[in-house]
Design a protein around this motif. Structure first.
Motif, PDB file in Angstrom:
ATOM      1  N   GLU A 125       2.749 -30.966  35.416  1.00 52.75           N
ATOM      2  CA  GLU A 125       1.407 -30.423  35.543  1.00 52.75           C
ATOM      3  C   GLU A 125       0.692 -31.047  36.736  1.00 52.75           C
ATOM      4  N   LYS A 126      -0.035 -30.205  37.458  1.00 51.53           N
ATOM      5  CA  LYS A 126      -0.810 -30.678  38.600  1.00 51.53           C
ATOM      6  C   LYS A 126      -2.180 -31.147  38.110  1.00 51.53           C
ATOM      7  N   LYS A 127      -2.781 -32.015  38.886  1.00 52.52           N
ATOM      8  CA  LYS A 127      -4.093 -32.548  38.515  1.00 52.52           C
ATOM      9  C   LYS A 127      -5.100 -31.397  38.397  1.00 52.52           C
ATOM     10  N   ASN A 128      -5.869 -31.409  37.311  1.00 48.09           N
ATOM     11  CA  ASN A 128      -6.891 -30.391  37.031  1.00 48.09           C
ATOM     12  C   ASN A 128      -6.331 -28.977  36.884  1.00 48.09           C
ATOM     13  N   GLU A 129      -5.032 -28.859  36.592  1.00 49.17           N
ATOM     14  CA  GLU A 129      -4.422 -27.538  36.420  1.00 49.17           C
ATOM     15  C   GLU A 129      -4.830 -26.949  35.069  1.00 49.17           C
ATOM     16  N   GLU A 130      -5.189 -25.690  35.084  1.00 49.40           N
ATOM     17  CA  GLU A 130      -5.570 -25.004  33.852  1.00 49.40           C
ATOM     18  C   GLU A 130      -4.342 -24.802  32.975  1.00 49.40           C
TER      19      GLU A 130
END
Length: 146
Positions: free
Chosen positions: A20-25
């Motif tokens: 998961e990427k940072k701040n990914e929904e």
């Protein structure tokens, strides 16, 4: 490296565990694509297995004069048919899950509505309940069944 452990379905689909990427929904398009790949690869593998079972049963069908040999063959075929039936039900569940991805409803608990979680879905892509609701339903099932 030991931490690069490959999960069965992920390896089958040729994908790595989702990072998961940072701040990914949660359940963005990339995640939907990730799970679609996993589910499609799993469905393809199961369909190939069903085809192999069918051709194996057709090839092995023989009329044994000895009743013991005939009974053994019938038992083997019964086990294969039971396995094939389970695989067919699983394929239907996979197709239902792919439908949830298309409609945008994948990844959320059908009971309470919270996020199921990426790791749980990678381990069991057809999961439709969070771990807490699943645990509760299994406890209720045990109480009612036994």
């Amino acid at each position: 490296m030991a931490d690069k452990k490959s999960l069965g379905l992920l390896a089958l689909a040729g994908v790595e565990p989702y990072v998961e990427k940072k701040n990914e929904e949660y359940m963005c398009d990339e995640q939907y694509e990730h799970f679609s790949k996993i589910l499609n690869a799993w469905r393809t593998q199961l369909r190939e297995e069903v085809d192999r079972t069918l051709s194996h049963m057709q090839d092995e069908a023989a009329n044994f004069p000895d009743p013991v040999d005939r009974a053994s063959q019938e038992e083997e075929f019964a086990l294969e048919l039971r396995t094939r039936d389970r695989e067919r039900k699983l394929i239907k569940k996979i197709e239902k899950t792919l439908g949830l991805i298309k409609s945008g409803d994948f990844g959320f608990c059908k009971t309470c509505g919270i996020e199921i979680g990426i790791r749980r879905l990678e381990a069991r892509p057809t999961a439709d309940q969070c771990i807490d609701c699943k645990t509760l339903s299994e406890i209720k099932e045990k109480q009612l069944g036994g």
